[in-house]
Design a protein around this motif. Structure first.
Motif, mmCIF file in Angstrom:
data_model
loop_
_atom_site.group_PDB
_atom_site.id
_atom_site.type_symbol
_atom_site.label_atom_id
_atom_site.label_comp_id
_atom_site.label_asym_id
_atom_site.label_seq_id
_atom_site.Cartn_x
_atom_site.Cartn_y
_atom_site.Cartn_z
ATOM 1 N N UNK A 193 -12.299 5.394 -13.865
ATOM 2 C CA UNK A 193 -12.483 4.028 -13.351
ATOM 3 C C UNK A 193 -11.147 3.457 -12.883
ATOM 4 N N UNK A 194 -10.102 3.685 -13.655
ATOM 5 C CA UNK A 194 -8.765 3.213 -13.275
ATOM 6 C C UNK A 194 -8.315 3.886 -11.983
ATOM 7 N N UNK A 195 -8.523 5.201 -11.884
ATOM 8 C CA UNK A 195 -8.126 5.930 -10.673
ATOM 9 C C UNK A 195 -8.889 5.428 -9.447
ATOM 10 N N UNK A 196 -10.187 5.221 -9.579
ATOM 11 C CA UNK A 196 -10.989 4.759 -8.449
ATOM 12 C C UNK A 196 -10.590 3.345 -8.019
ATOM 13 N N UNK A 197 -10.330 2.486 -8.994
ATOM 14 C CA UNK A 197 -9.874 1.135 -8.680
ATOM 15 C C UNK A 197 -8.540 1.174 -7.934
ATOM 16 N N UNK A 198 -7.633 2.017 -8.396
ATOM 17 C CA UNK A 198 -6.337 2.168 -7.747
ATOM 18 C C UNK A 198 -6.508 2.669 -6.321
ATOM 19 N N UNK A 199 -7.387 3.661 -6.130
ATOM 20 C CA UNK A 199 -7.636 4.200 -4.800
ATOM 21 C C UNK A 199 -8.223 3.148 -3.866
ATOM 22 N N UNK A 200 -9.159 2.360 -4.354
ATOM 23 C CA UNK A 200 -9.751 1.297 -3.536
ATOM 24 C C UNK A 200 -8.687 0.274 -3.141
ATOM 25 N N UNK B 158 0.817 -1.218 0.000
ATOM 26 C CA UNK B 158 0.000 0.000 0.000
ATOM 27 C C UNK B 158 0.845 1.260 0.000
ATOM 28 N N UNK B 159 1.891 1.283 0.811
ATOM 29 C CA UNK B 159 2.775 2.445 0.853
ATOM 30 C C UNK B 159 3.535 2.620 -0.462
ATOM 31 N N UNK B 160 3.910 1.513 -1.078
ATOM 32 C CA UNK B 160 4.544 1.584 -2.399
ATOM 33 C C UNK B 160 3.601 2.145 -3.443
ATOM 34 N N UNK B 161 2.334 1.750 -3.363
ATOM 35 C CA UNK B 161 1.344 2.279 -4.298
ATOM 36 C C UNK B 161 1.133 3.772 -4.089
ATOM 37 N N UNK B 162 1.151 4.216 -2.836
ATOM 38 C CA UNK B 162 1.026 5.649 -2.558
ATOM 39 C C UNK B 162 2.221 6.405 -3.121
ATOM 40 N N UNK B 163 3.410 5.847 -2.970
ATOM 41 C CA UNK B 163 4.611 6.475 -3.516
ATOM 42 C C UNK B 163 4.526 6.573 -5.039
ATOM 43 N N UNK B 164 4.075 5.512 -5.693
ATOM 44 C CA UNK B 164 3.918 5.532 -7.155
ATOM 45 C C UNK B 164 2.906 6.597 -7.559
ATOM 46 N N UNK B 165 1.814 6.733 -6.795
ATOM 47 C CA UNK B 165 0.806 7.743 -7.101
ATOM 48 C C UNK B 165 1.381 9.152 -6.976
ATOM 49 N N UNK B 166 2.197 9.385 -5.954
ATOM 50 C CA UNK B 166 2.808 10.702 -5.775
ATOM 51 C C UNK B 166 3.739 11.028 -6.937
ATOM 52 N N UNK C 297 3.905 17.818 -16.887
ATOM 53 C CA UNK C 297 3.695 17.551 -18.316
ATOM 54 C C UNK C 297 2.198 17.565 -18.635
ATOM 55 N N UNK C 298 1.592 18.747 -18.626
ATOM 56 C CA UNK C 298 0.140 18.813 -18.863
ATOM 57 C C UNK C 298 -0.261 18.458 -20.292
ATOM 58 N N UNK D 226 3.545 9.783 -9.964
ATOM 59 C CA UNK D 226 2.692 9.976 -11.138
ATOM 60 C C UNK D 226 2.091 11.380 -11.150
ATOM 61 N N UNK D 227 1.594 11.838 -10.000
ATOM 62 C CA UNK D 227 0.997 13.173 -9.924
ATOM 63 C C UNK D 227 2.039 14.252 -10.200
ATOM 64 N N UNK D 228 3.238 14.077 -9.646
ATOM 65 C CA UNK D 228 4.306 15.045 -9.885
ATOM 66 C C UNK D 228 4.668 15.094 -11.361
#
Length: 57
Positions: free
Chosen positions: A42-49, A11-19, A28-29, A21-23
């Motif tokens: 749908x992908x984002x919500x699945x990842x969050x769950x 879970x912590x690794x997934x949070x790090x990957x999300x951070x 790169x907009x 990705x957001x950065x």
């Protein structure tokens, strides 16, 4: 006990990957996904769950 620690690390690794990705996304907009926003949400919500599941397990 061993599995709960493993789930927490996942879970912590997934949070790090999300951070990361957001950065990257904020820097790169011009980049985008080749599908509609509904699929992206749908992908984002699945990842969050999954993150919530792994961290709380």
């Amino acid at each position: 006990m061993k599995n709960s620690k493993r789930y927490l690390l996942i879970g912590l690794g997934m949070i790090l990957i999300a951070i990361v990705f957001i950065a990257y996304a904020l820097g790169h907009p011009e980049a985008s996904f080749p599908w509609s926003n509904n699929i992206t949400y749908i992908i984002y919500m699945t990842y969050l769950v999954l993150v919530i599941y792994f961290v709380s397990k």
